[in-house]
Structures are given as C-alpha cells and as structure tokens.
Design a protein around this motif. Structure first.
Motif, PDB file in Angstrom:
ATOM      1  N   HIS A 187     -11.847  -0.857 -18.046  1.00  0.00           N
ATOM      2  CA  HIS A 187     -12.451   0.017 -17.184  1.00  0.00           C
ATOM      3  C   HIS A 187     -12.572  -0.449 -15.777  1.00  0.00           C
ATOM      4  O   HIS A 187     -12.038   0.337 -14.966  1.00  0.00           O
ATOM      5  CB  HIS A 187     -13.876   0.039 -17.641  1.00  0.00           C
ATOM      6  CG  HIS A 187     -14.300   0.544 -19.045  1.00  0.00           C
ATOM      7  ND1 HIS A 187     -15.306   0.896 -19.571  1.00  0.00           N
ATOM      8  CD2 HIS A 187     -13.435   1.063 -19.817  1.00  0.00           C
ATOM      9  CE1 HIS A 187     -15.125   1.421 -20.659  1.00  0.00           C
ATOM     10  NE2 HIS A 187     -14.046   1.761 -20.845  1.00  0.00           N
ATOM     11  N   ARG A 188     -12.652  -1.745 -15.231  1.00  0.00           N
ATOM     12  CA  ARG A 188     -12.605  -2.170 -14.014  1.00  0.00           C
ATOM     13  C   ARG A 188     -11.155  -1.758 -13.482  1.00  0.00           C
ATOM     14  O   ARG A 188     -11.070  -1.692 -12.372  1.00  0.00           O
ATOM     15  CB  ARG A 188     -12.920  -3.441 -14.130  1.00  0.00           C
ATOM     16  CG  ARG A 188     -14.451  -3.746 -13.941  1.00  0.00           C
ATOM     17  CD  ARG A 188     -14.757  -5.255 -13.442  1.00  0.00           C
ATOM     18  NE  ARG A 188     -14.483  -5.376 -11.959  1.00  0.00           N
ATOM     19  CZ  ARG A 188     -14.482  -6.633 -11.411  1.00  0.00           C
ATOM     20  NH1 ARG A 188     -14.969  -7.720 -12.276  1.00  0.00           N
ATOM     21  NH2 ARG A 188     -14.408  -6.766 -10.146  1.00  0.00           N
ATOM     22  N   ALA A 189     -10.246  -2.540 -14.424  1.00  0.00           N
ATOM     23  CA  ALA A 189      -8.820  -2.268 -13.854  1.00  0.00           C
ATOM     24  C   ALA A 189      -8.506  -0.832 -13.450  1.00  0.00           C
ATOM     25  O   ALA A 189      -7.694  -0.522 -12.778  1.00  0.00           O
ATOM     26  CB  ALA A 189      -7.980  -3.041 -14.690  1.00  0.00           C
ATOM     27  N   LEU A 190      -8.984   0.137 -14.356  1.00  0.00           N
ATOM     28  CA  LEU A 190      -8.720   1.474 -13.918  1.00  0.00           C
ATOM     29  C   LEU A 190      -8.999   1.766 -12.507  1.00  0.00           C
ATOM     30  O   LEU A 190      -8.246   2.525 -12.017  1.00  0.00           O
ATOM     31  CB  LEU A 190      -9.438   2.438 -14.951  1.00  0.00           C
ATOM     32  CG  LEU A 190      -8.928   2.683 -16.442  1.00  0.00           C
ATOM     33  CD1 LEU A 190     -10.176   3.401 -17.152  1.00  0.00           C
ATOM     34  CD2 LEU A 190      -7.737   3.560 -16.031  1.00  0.00           C
ATOM     35  N   VAL A 191     -10.132   1.425 -12.293  1.00  0.00           N
ATOM     36  CA  VAL A 191     -10.760   1.728 -10.889  1.00  0.00           C
ATOM     37  C   VAL A 191      -9.947   1.368  -9.929  1.00  0.00           C
ATOM     38  O   VAL A 191      -9.394   1.632  -8.942  1.00  0.00           O
ATOM     39  CB  VAL A 191     -12.090   1.860 -10.823  1.00  0.00           C
ATOM     40  CG1 VAL A 191     -12.797   1.734  -9.343  1.00  0.00           C
ATOM     41  CG2 VAL A 191     -13.068   2.641 -11.706  1.00  0.00           C
ATOM     42  N   ILE A 192      -9.779  -0.265  -9.993  1.00  0.00           N
ATOM     43  CA  ILE A 192      -9.292  -0.814  -9.005  1.00  0.00           C
ATOM     44  C   ILE A 192      -7.795  -0.507  -8.885  1.00  0.00           C
ATOM     45  O   ILE A 192      -6.977  -0.268  -7.804  1.00  0.00           O
ATOM     46  CB  ILE A 192      -9.091  -2.652  -9.289  1.00  0.00           C
ATOM     47  CG1 ILE A 192     -10.658  -3.013  -9.342  1.00  0.00           C
ATOM     48  CG2 ILE A 192      -8.544  -3.480  -8.249  1.00  0.00           C
ATOM     49  CD1 ILE A 192     -10.931  -4.266  -9.826  1.00  0.00           C
ATOM     50  N   GLY A 193      -6.964  -0.584 -10.034  1.00  0.00           N
ATOM     51  CA  GLY A 193      -5.642   0.005 -10.018  1.00  0.00           C
ATOM     52  C   GLY A 193      -5.364   1.261  -9.308  1.00  0.00           C
ATOM     53  O   GLY A 193      -4.143   1.251  -8.634  1.00  0.00           O
ATOM     54  N   THR A 194      -6.215   2.194  -9.759  1.00  0.00           N
ATOM     55  CA  THR A 194      -5.914   3.414  -8.886  1.00  0.00           C
ATOM     56  C   THR A 194      -5.971   3.356  -7.581  1.00  0.00           C
ATOM     57  O   THR A 194      -5.284   4.030  -6.610  1.00  0.00           O
ATOM     58  CB  THR A 194      -6.751   4.576  -9.594  1.00  0.00           C
ATOM     59  OG1 THR A 194      -6.748   4.596 -11.036  1.00  0.00           O
ATOM     60  CG2 THR A 194      -6.601   5.935  -8.959  1.00  0.00           C
ATOM     61  N   ILE A 195      -6.958   2.674  -6.965  1.00  0.00           N
ATOM     62  CA  ILE A 195      -7.281   2.537  -5.498  1.00  0.00           C
ATOM     63  C   ILE A 195      -6.224   1.836  -4.834  1.00  0.00           C
ATOM     64  O   ILE A 195      -5.567   2.169  -3.859  1.00  0.00           O
ATOM     65  CB  ILE A 195      -8.796   1.784  -5.375  1.00  0.00           C
ATOM     66  CG1 ILE A 195      -9.683   2.954  -5.907  1.00  0.00           C
ATOM     67  CG2 ILE A 195      -8.867   1.782  -3.700  1.00  0.00           C
ATOM     68  CD1 ILE A 195     -11.179   2.448  -5.721  1.00  0.00           C
ATOM     69  N   VAL A 196      -6.049   0.617  -5.606  1.00  0.00           N
ATOM     70  CA  VAL A 196      -4.839  -0.031  -4.808  1.00  0.00           C
ATOM     71  C   VAL A 196      -3.388   0.554  -4.956  1.00  0.00           C
ATOM     72  O   VAL A 196      -2.807   0.451  -3.723  1.00  0.00           O
ATOM     73  CB  VAL A 196      -4.878  -1.494  -5.530  1.00  0.00           C
ATOM     74  CG1 VAL A 196      -3.708  -2.516  -4.872  1.00  0.00           C
ATOM     75  CG2 VAL A 196      -6.140  -2.252  -5.321  1.00  0.00           C
ATOM     76  N   THR A 197      -3.004   0.919  -5.909  1.00  0.00           N
ATOM     77  CA  THR A 197      -1.753   1.737  -5.982  1.00  0.00           C
ATOM     78  C   THR A 197      -1.698   2.814  -4.914  1.00  0.00           C
ATOM     79  O   THR A 197      -0.725   2.837  -4.090  1.00  0.00           O
ATOM     80  CB  THR A 197      -1.530   2.480  -7.171  1.00  0.00           C
ATOM     81  OG1 THR A 197      -1.793   1.494  -8.456  1.00  0.00           O
ATOM     82  CG2 THR A 197      -0.079   2.921  -7.550  1.00  0.00           C
ATOM     83  N   GLN A 253       3.065   8.224  -7.580  1.00  0.00           N
ATOM     84  CA  GLN A 253       2.985   7.055  -8.376  1.00  0.00           C
ATOM     85  C   GLN A 253       1.371   6.673  -8.456  1.00  0.00           C
ATOM     86  O   GLN A 253       1.141   5.825  -9.331  1.00  0.00           O
ATOM     87  CB  GLN A 253       3.772   5.759  -7.566  1.00  0.00           C
ATOM     88  CG  GLN A 253       5.208   6.078  -7.409  1.00  0.00           C
ATOM     89  CD  GLN A 253       5.666   5.201  -6.461  1.00  0.00           C
ATOM     90  OE1 GLN A 253       6.142   4.094  -7.049  1.00  0.00           O
ATOM     91  NE2 GLN A 253       5.829   5.418  -5.363  1.00  0.00           N
ATOM     92  N   VAL A 254       0.295   7.578  -7.737  1.00  0.00           N
ATOM     93  CA  VAL A 254      -0.724   7.142  -8.085  1.00  0.00           C
ATOM     94  C   VAL A 254      -1.288   7.325  -9.379  1.00  0.00           C
ATOM     95  O   VAL A 254      -2.116   6.569  -9.853  1.00  0.00           O
ATOM     96  CB  VAL A 254      -1.837   8.125  -7.246  1.00  0.00           C
ATOM     97  CG1 VAL A 254      -3.324   7.991  -7.483  1.00  0.00           C
ATOM     98  CG2 VAL A 254      -1.379   8.043  -5.758  1.00  0.00           C
ATOM     99  N   VAL A 255      -0.795   8.380 -10.087  1.00  0.00           N
ATOM    100  CA  VAL A 255      -0.999   8.401 -11.373  1.00  0.00           C
ATOM    101  C   VAL A 255      -0.830   7.343 -12.389  1.00  0.00           C
ATOM    102  O   VAL A 255      -1.554   7.115 -13.288  1.00  0.00           O
ATOM    103  CB  VAL A 255      -0.300   9.678 -11.922  1.00  0.00           C
ATOM    104  CG1 VAL A 255       1.100   9.354 -12.188  1.00  0.00           C
ATOM    105  CG2 VAL A 255      -0.744  10.145 -13.436  1.00  0.00           C
ATOM    106  N   THR A 256       0.098   6.263 -12.033  1.00  0.00           N
ATOM    107  CA  THR A 256       0.247   5.117 -12.817  1.00  0.00           C
ATOM    108  C   THR A 256      -0.913   4.408 -12.777  1.00  0.00           C
ATOM    109  O   THR A 256      -1.254   3.690 -13.734  1.00  0.00           O
ATOM    110  CB  THR A 256       1.387   4.331 -12.453  1.00  0.00           C
ATOM    111  OG1 THR A 256       0.970   3.896 -10.970  1.00  0.00           O
ATOM    112  CG2 THR A 256       2.669   5.128 -12.606  1.00  0.00           C
ATOM    113  N   GLY A 257      -1.877   4.380 -11.655  1.00  0.00           N
ATOM    114  CA  GLY A 257      -2.855   3.337 -11.645  1.00  0.00           C
ATOM    115  C   GLY A 257      -4.092   3.665 -12.885  1.00  0.00           C
ATOM    116  O   GLY A 257      -4.654   2.899 -13.156  1.00  0.00           O
ATOM    117  N   TYR A 258      -4.126   4.981 -13.278  1.00  0.00           N
ATOM    118  CA  TYR A 258      -4.869   5.272 -14.557  1.00  0.00           C
ATOM    119  C   TYR A 258      -4.289   5.664 -15.794  1.00  0.00           C
ATOM    120  O   TYR A 258      -4.829   5.355 -16.844  1.00  0.00           O
ATOM    121  CB  TYR A 258      -6.022   6.452 -13.881  1.00  0.00           C
ATOM    122  CG  TYR A 258      -5.574   7.875 -13.475  1.00  0.00           C
ATOM    123  CD1 TYR A 258      -5.216   8.564 -14.273  1.00  0.00           C
ATOM    124  CD2 TYR A 258      -5.341   7.852 -12.229  1.00  0.00           C
ATOM    125  CE1 TYR A 258      -4.690   9.982 -14.034  1.00  0.00           C
ATOM    126  CE2 TYR A 258      -4.733   9.231 -11.725  1.00  0.00           C
ATOM    127  CZ  TYR A 258      -4.422  10.262 -12.607  1.00  0.00           C
ATOM    128  OH  TYR A 258      -3.959  11.215 -12.198  1.00  0.00           O
TER     129      TYR A 258
END
Lengths: 107, 480
Positions: free
Chosen positions: B271-281, B84-89
């Motif tokens: 762009h910010r959401a890509l980074v935060i989303g990947t890390i948090v997921t 599911q990490v992939v969904t983050g980016y």
C-alpha cells in the motif's frame, strides 16, 4: 491428464476476493486516468495555439491534462489506499485469515 | 573536464558501493539462499519497494533520451511521457496481492517459477527463460553502453576506461549482494533521481527567466512546440495514446517489474509503495521532460538529444551542483542495469540450471553457481559493450515491447482467469513475439500500421492467442 492443485482450502481463498476487487480498482483507475489525460490534452489542445490561456505559465491543455491530472491521480491513489484497500496476510497458511491481527498466531 | 563535476560523481559511486557491500553482509540464511539472493527474502518495505520499481523502470531514456526528444518535439512529448504515471499504481494493483500470495504458495523466486507452477509446464518455463535471457541480455548491454558513454562525456575519460569504472561499480555489489543490494541501492539511486530532477528544474526555470518568459520564447520560435502535436505537427493522438500500452499498462508484463511485485513483506508495504511509486514516477517524468522543453530557449541548437540534459546542467548550475544532478541519469542507468543483471542470472541459475540440468544441486553448489553466473554475465556484458555487435543492437529493439507482448497475458490472465492453461500461454508467447518482430519490420518499411506504436497489435493478438489456445485444446478450470 490431471493437474489439479491439492488445495488445503477447498473453497476459493477469501483473500482472492479482495485481490480481485483491487485489480478491478486498478483497471478503473487507469481508465479514468486515460480519459482525463486524453480529454484535456486533445479537447483543449486542438485549438489554435493563439487561443491557449496559460496557467502557472503552462499551456492550459497541458496544465489540466498532465499537471492537474497527475495531482488528481496521486490524491485518488492515496484515498483508495487508505480507505478501500484491505490488509491481508500473504503467508501460505490461510487458516486464520478471518482474524487479521499481527503476530504469527498459529498452532 | 571540470574537477568540480567529477567529485560529486565519485562520491556517489563510492556511496552506492558501500551500500551494496553493507547489504551483502545482511543476507541471513532464512528462507534459503535462492530466496535471499534473487528475491531479498521477500522482505522489502514500502519505501524500498516503490523506489526499486521506479528506479528499475526509469532508465537512460527517462533522463537522457526522453528529455532530449522533448527538447526537439515540445510539449507533445511531455504528454506522451506522462502515460508512464499509470505504472506507479497499475503494476502493483493488477499483480497485486494475488501474485504475492500465489508466489509464496508456489515458493516462486522468479516470474518463471510462477508461470511454471501455474501452468504446470516445463515448456512454458523454457520458452520464458529463452525470451528473458535473449531480450534482457541485449537490453542490459545497451544500457551499459549508455552508462559508459555518460561517464565518458562527463569526465573526458576514454570510453573503455569509463565503461570499466561503470562495470566494476555495478558488478561488485550485484554479485556479492544479490537482490537486497540491488533494491537498497535502487532506493538511494531513486532518491538521487528525485533530488537531481528538482534541482535542475529550478536551475532551468531561473536561467530561462521564469516559465512565462520561456513559454514566450518557445511560441516565438514555433507555436507548435506548445501544442500536443509536436514541432512539425505530426504527433497524432492515436500514436501518443498507444504509448499507454508500451510504457503504461503493458509494463505489467515486464519480468523485472513482476519479480518486484512478489518481493514485498506485507500488504502494508504494498500500500505504501502504491502511493510513493505513483508520486515519484509522475514527479520524475513530468519534470525531467519539462526540463527538456525548457532547455530549448536557453541552449538552442543541440543536435544530439542525449546531450541536452548534461549540457544544460553544466550551463545553468555551478559545477558541483551539476555533478550532483548528473549523478541522477547515472543512478537511473545503474539501477536498471543491476536489476536486469540479477534477473538474467536468476533465469540461468534457477530457471534453467536448477529446473532442467541439476535439480538436486546442493546449497553450496547453488551459491557458487549464483555468484559465478552473475559475475561471468557481467564480464561478458562488459566485453560486448566495448564494441556492441549488430545483433545485440537489433535484439534490443524488441526487448521492451517484445517481452510485454510475450508475458502480459500469461501472467495477468494466469492470475485471474481460471480457464487459462499452458496451451494458451505458449500460443500467446509465440504469437506475441513473432507478431512484434513482423510488425516491427512492416512499420520500418511502410510507416506505422494504423498510426500506432508497434506494440499495440502484438498485445491484442497475443490476447486472442491466449484465449483461443486455452479454450480450443482443453477447457478445464484451474483450482487456485
């Protein structure tokens, strides 16, 4: 039937070129992610459990595949976001896309 | 039940309530009511965008069901969860700026608006609306049942009372606050999920006497628990890998995710959401499932998977801290339910009512309709969740994979392939859903076809259907 959109910019919107490139980056990232994840999990994990070594207390296949793999994906996403992705205006009027500056400088 | 556990939960619910209420006051008139109510006026910043995507996606299964299965199956299930990490980016990069730009150009408020404009076809719109209303309505009911059960098990209240508390807290802020309230409460709920995960992980590791000790206990019990193949050795590489489609890349096709991909303010926010989303997921998925496995030596013999996390939290943490941690699954369920509620409401008001029934409706009527439909939907879901009918439980089985198979190609290829047209889209949606249902029955009766998850073949078949349908009937390039 004709369903051509009346597009003010006759040629393809230059922002789409950037968008297409970034979508390809997304696919490449996902493929890399999959290979890393699969390779370590089943490459190292298919040995008998007695042969596993442990890193931070975790089985080696799991550490490389899921923990290190996750950290690497985070670093890649950060680097790509910072250095590769481009900022473009998203608004409807693409008339001044070639000068990406802040402030609605139109009319 | 312990009063110490209940107090943090009550504070959490009141907090969410307050944020939703404040967000509803902020609804400005800019861009029209519909844009504001169903899309938050396309003003989301990076942090809120990332959190609302993670929180909408992370549901009861990330916090209760998944870790519960990891408890039984071992490290193989954490490996599966990490797909599911992939969904983050992936979702944001694939739909990306093109979706946001076209969404603005088409003045699209919902994913269906986008499809309708791209394919210039009312049939595409009506098919999509039916699929969304039927499937997501069932999925929503299932999550409400989960929310009610969770409150029931934590507080000892009756199920009906528990469900009522849950329903009221969600319904009020979604109805009055719309998308902005949903996104802002999602951000807080996402933060609660992260903190809860971290606290519980530390608690479990301490209680288990450190990771190496836990690992030794697991190996002593059954060495297969630390392999990628599951406790009984039946988890195959093909099956686990097929989850890359179901909970990984296929998530692009889920309407509740797609609508978020056009709600952001600027490419900077994305762009910010890509980074935060990947890390948090990744953080939540990795650690919650680790907790599930680590819980096994600490509390052996739990039969019901959903109870692993609540029981282990109550075991290893002081009551007040357990209360904070258990607000996390509550947050996960609420943040999924609120998004689904608003999405189904938007499908009815915007995509059915305004598109087909009364396009000339005044702003006041639309406003009244939106509040009314959202509220009434919530009440119907509440009543159904009291005693879920068989049909709903059945439909919920298809909600996730069925919607992915239906929408992934019409959305993605609609964005990037100029020859994609409405014939392809319609053919693809019908093929995707029909194939999903057919293969579901085949797999239930005969075991998994080709050893992969049900979603795999329908996604491939709907791709073929999209391409064939687009090229066979009328080959014409679309001018974006």
């Amino acid at each position: 039937m004709t369903r051509k959109q009346t597009n003010p910019a006759q040629a393809t919107d230059p922002r789409f070129k950037i968008a297409h490139r970034e979508a390809i980056i997304g696919i490449v990232l996902a493929i890399f992610n999959f290979i890393w994840w699969f390779g370590f999990a089943y490459g190292l994990g298919s040995r008998p459990p007695e042969e596993y070594t442990y890193i931070w207390g975790l089985p080696d296949w799991f550490f490389y595949s899921c923990v290190l793999g996750f950290i690497i994906m985070c670093i890649l996403v950060i680097v790509i976001t910072k250095f590769v992705l481009k900022e473009v205006p998203l608004d409807v009027d693409p008339s001044n896309t070639d000068q990406p500056k802040e402030g609605p400088a139109k009319q | 039940m312990n009063i110490g556990v209940i107090i943090p939960l009550v504070i959490f619910l009141i907090g969410i309530f307050a944020i939703g209420f404040i967000a509803s006051k902020q609804m400005s008139g800019e861009g029209g009511f519909l844009q504001q109510y169903f899309l938050g006026g396309r003003e989301l910043g990076g942090f809120v965008l990332a959190m609302t995507m993670v929180a909408t996606y992370g549901s009861a299964s990330s916090f209760l069901g998944g870790p519960g299965t990891a408890y039984t199956v071992g490290f193989g299930w954490i490996l599966l969860a990490m797909t599911q990490v992939v969904t983050g980016y992936f979702v944001l990069l694939i739909l990306g700026k093109k979706f946001a730009i076209l969404g603005r150009k088409y003045n699209a408020v919902t994913m269906i608006d986008f499809l309708k404009a791209r394919y210039n076809s009312p049939l595409v719109a009506i098919l999509s609306a039916i699929a969304i209303i039927v499937f997501l309505f069932s999925a929503m009911t299932a999550q409400w049942v989960g929310g009610g059960r969770l409150i029931e098990s934590l507080t000892g209240l009756q199920y009906t009372t528990a469900l009522f508390i849950f329903a009221i807290s969600v319904l009020v802020y979604v109805t009055i606050g719309g998308f902005r309230a949903v996104a802002l409460t999602d951000a807080v709920q996402g933060a609660v999920m992260v903190v809860g995960t971290l606290v519980l992980l530390i608690g479990v590791i301490i209680a288990g006497g450190g990771v190496p000790a836990i690992m030794q206990d697991l190996i002593n019990e059954n060495p297969r628990l630390v392999t990628p193949y599951g406790a009984d050795g039946t988890l195959t590489a093909a099956y686990v890998s097929s989850f890359w489609i179901l909970v990984g890349v296929g998530v692009v096709g889920l309407p509740q995710m797609a609508v978020r991909a056009m709600s952001y303010k600027s490419s900077r926010a994305m762009h910010r959401a890509l980074v935060i989303g990947t890390i948090v997921t990744g953080f939540i998925m990795l650690n919650m499932h680790l907790i599930g496995v680590f819980a096994r030596p600490i509390m052996p013999g739990i039969d019901i998977g959903d109870k692993v996390i609540p029981l282990v939290a109550l075991e290893v943490l002081p009551p007040w801290l357990a209360g904070i941690v258990l607000a996390a699954p509550m947050a996960a369920i609420m943040s999924t339910v609120d998004s689904l509620l608003l999405l189904v409401s938007s499908a009815i008001v915007k995509d059915v009512y305004l598109n087909f029934i009364k396009p000339e409706a005044s702003e006041t009527t639309v406003k009244r309709m939106s509040f009314g439909v959202t509220g009434i939907l919530g009440i119907i879901v509440f009543l159904l969740a009291l005693q879920p009918p068989e049909l709903l439980i059945f439909l919920n089985l298809f909600a996730f994979g069925g919607l992915e198979a239906a929408f992934i190609w019409p959305v993605v290829l609609g964005l990037y392939w100029k020859y994609g047209n409405k014939y392809g889209a319609i053919f693809s949606m019908i093929t995707g859903i029909a194939a999903y249902i057919a293969i579901h029955f085949y797999n239930t009766a005969n075991g998994n076809l080709l050893g992969v998850h049900t979603v795999t073949l329908p996604v491939l078949l709907s791709l073929a259907a999209y391409i064939i349908g687009s090229l066979a009937v009328k080959r014409e390039a679309y001018q974006f």
